[in-house]
Motif scaffolding. Sequence first.
Motif, mmCIF file in Angstrom:
data_model
loop_
_atom_site.group_PDB
_atom_site.id
_atom_site.type_symbol
_atom_site.label_atom_id
_atom_site.label_comp_id
_atom_site.label_asym_id
_atom_site.label_seq_id
_atom_site.Cartn_x
_atom_site.Cartn_y
_atom_site.Cartn_z
ATOM 1 N N ASP A 134 0.879 -1.025 -0.194
ATOM 2 C CA ASP A 134 0.167 -0.074 -0.376
ATOM 3 C C ASP A 134 1.014 1.270 0.036
ATOM 4 O OD1 ASP A 134 -2.234 1.871 -0.024
ATOM 5 O OD2 ASP A 134 -2.420 1.528 2.282
ATOM 6 N N LYS A 135 1.354 1.598 -1.257
ATOM 7 C CA LYS A 135 2.427 2.527 -1.265
ATOM 8 C C LYS A 135 1.810 4.132 -0.876
ATOM 9 C CE LYS A 135 5.510 -0.307 -2.202
ATOM 10 N NZ LYS A 135 6.600 -0.785 -1.165
ATOM 11 N N GLU A 136 0.488 3.955 -1.320
ATOM 12 C CA GLU A 136 -0.273 5.371 -1.461
ATOM 13 C C GLU A 136 -0.839 5.441 0.178
ATOM 14 O OE1 GLU A 136 -2.523 5.658 -4.711
ATOM 15 O OE2 GLU A 136 -0.974 5.787 -6.193
ATOM 16 N N ASN A 137 -0.747 4.436 0.883
ATOM 17 C CA ASN A 137 -1.444 4.487 2.326
ATOM 18 C C ASN A 137 -3.135 4.891 2.039
ATOM 19 O OD1 ASN A 137 -1.316 4.273 5.202
ATOM 20 N ND2 ASN A 137 -1.215 6.338 5.127
ATOM 21 N N ASN A 138 -3.470 4.118 1.125
ATOM 22 C CA ASN A 138 -5.210 4.247 1.104
ATOM 23 C C ASN A 138 -5.724 3.218 2.132
ATOM 24 O OD1 ASN A 138 -4.841 5.573 -1.121
ATOM 25 N ND2 ASN A 138 -4.722 4.103 -2.522
ATOM 26 N N TYR A 139 -5.132 2.082 2.767
ATOM 27 C CA TYR A 139 -5.815 1.413 3.435
ATOM 28 C C TYR A 139 -5.698 1.570 4.705
ATOM 29 C CZ TYR A 139 -7.190 -1.448 -0.482
ATOM 30 O OH TYR A 139 -7.669 -2.044 -1.797
ATOM 31 N N THR A 140 -6.246 2.691 5.409
ATOM 32 C CA THR A 140 -6.236 3.162 6.460
ATOM 33 C C THR A 140 -7.670 2.755 7.195
ATOM 34 O OG1 THR A 140 -7.204 5.130 6.221
ATOM 35 C CG2 THR A 140 -4.622 4.924 6.176
ATOM 36 N N SER B 110 -11.014 -0.076 -0.201
ATOM 37 C CA SER B 110 -10.718 1.402 0.307
ATOM 38 C C SER B 110 -11.459 2.216 -0.545
ATOM 39 C CB SER B 110 -9.134 1.522 0.370
ATOM 40 O OG SER B 110 -8.994 2.919 0.807
ATOM 41 N N ARG C 159 -10.447 5.121 -0.576
ATOM 42 C CA ARG C 159 -9.598 6.153 -1.336
ATOM 43 C C ARG C 159 -9.013 5.607 -2.667
ATOM 44 N NH1 ARG C 159 -5.595 7.540 3.901
ATOM 45 N NH2 ARG C 159 -7.268 8.732 5.051
ATOM 46 N N SER C 160 -9.307 4.326 -2.987
ATOM 47 C CA SER C 160 -8.893 3.898 -4.028
ATOM 48 C C SER C 160 -10.027 3.900 -5.089
ATOM 49 C CB SER C 160 -8.612 2.358 -4.167
ATOM 50 O OG SER C 160 -7.381 2.184 -3.290
#
Length: 370
Positions: A255-261, A352, A354-355
């Motif tokens: 998760d390079k873009e830190n979408n899975y919070t 997510s 965010r995705s």
Amino acid sequence: MALWMEAGSAPKTESEIADLEAIAALKESAALEFKVFSSSIEKGNQYVKSGKKHYADAIDCYTKAINQKALRDSESSVIYANRAHVNLLLGNYRWALVDAEEAIKLCPTNIKAIYRAAKASLSLVLLGEARSYCETGLERDPNNEELKKLARQIDAQNLEREHIEAQVSKAVATAKRVVSAIESRGLRIGKAVFQELTGLKKPVLDSNNILHWPVLLLYAEVMSSDFIEDFCETDMFTAHLDTMFSESCPPLPWDKENNYTREAIELYYEAGSGACLPKAKLFPYLLEGTAGSHAESIGDDDKDVTEWSYDGTSSGKGSSKWIKVNEKRTLHDVLKEPNLLIPGIPVFYVVSKRSSFFYKKFRDGKWSLP
């Protein structure tokens, strides 16, 4: 008759002459049979000493000797015991037992035959018979070390079998309890789908009659996975997700873009159709990987398979295929949903918000398992 003639007297009549000739022929025949017998025994023993390649020849020789019908019982007993020995060497344990038992019938004191009957019985896992033969042999020969050693081996196998039987009984009883718990809750179990990811993990019923499930989480966007080893059916989803996605936990490696919070993820399950496993298949499924994996089914037939399908209605949000999980509900409540068929163990999909592109595709029902 010539049989009653005095020693040294000569035959006087044709009848006496014929009688003597017949007696001589019988003696000659007996001598020939004994010669064949002795030769067969000697050859058979030599073949045994020559090694495995000649064991079949040894059996042939002993069989020829046995076929000499004029043998005394004690002599026949020895040959049967010898043939039993060769059959033991060849791994023909059933034939070895048959020969040894015949030898014992002909001569009950034949210790070698008794030992070989015990050894063949042990090899056939006839532990009761093996123990009985050992006891009989030791009654006749209390100091026989080979029988004592064999008796110890039989006792050890008996203990091992009792231990295995206890493990099987425990595994079967545990599986039956889990089946009963699943049925009483009205849960629907289908064929296991993701065993390459989950292995042979199964639900466990604790002493308080509470089910603990292994739960698979699939990240649909990248088809990666997480595994919750022990998800108690009375736990809410928030309890596990808050721990897994807390700020103190490092981000997922992909998760390079830190979408899975924690605040961005949502959980879904798949609604669809399939066949509920009948008890006859659910039971062995639960026994996989246990000591009871080869236990017999508990008796239900495949005709009890229930074809199950989802009609498209749902109290959750999302497409008719992907049903969003209310994270404040317990696992038990979600698993009881009428549109959920558990594929062996519970499987939930993590997406997510965010995705945005994948999220919309997933929510619109346009994504499916590869």
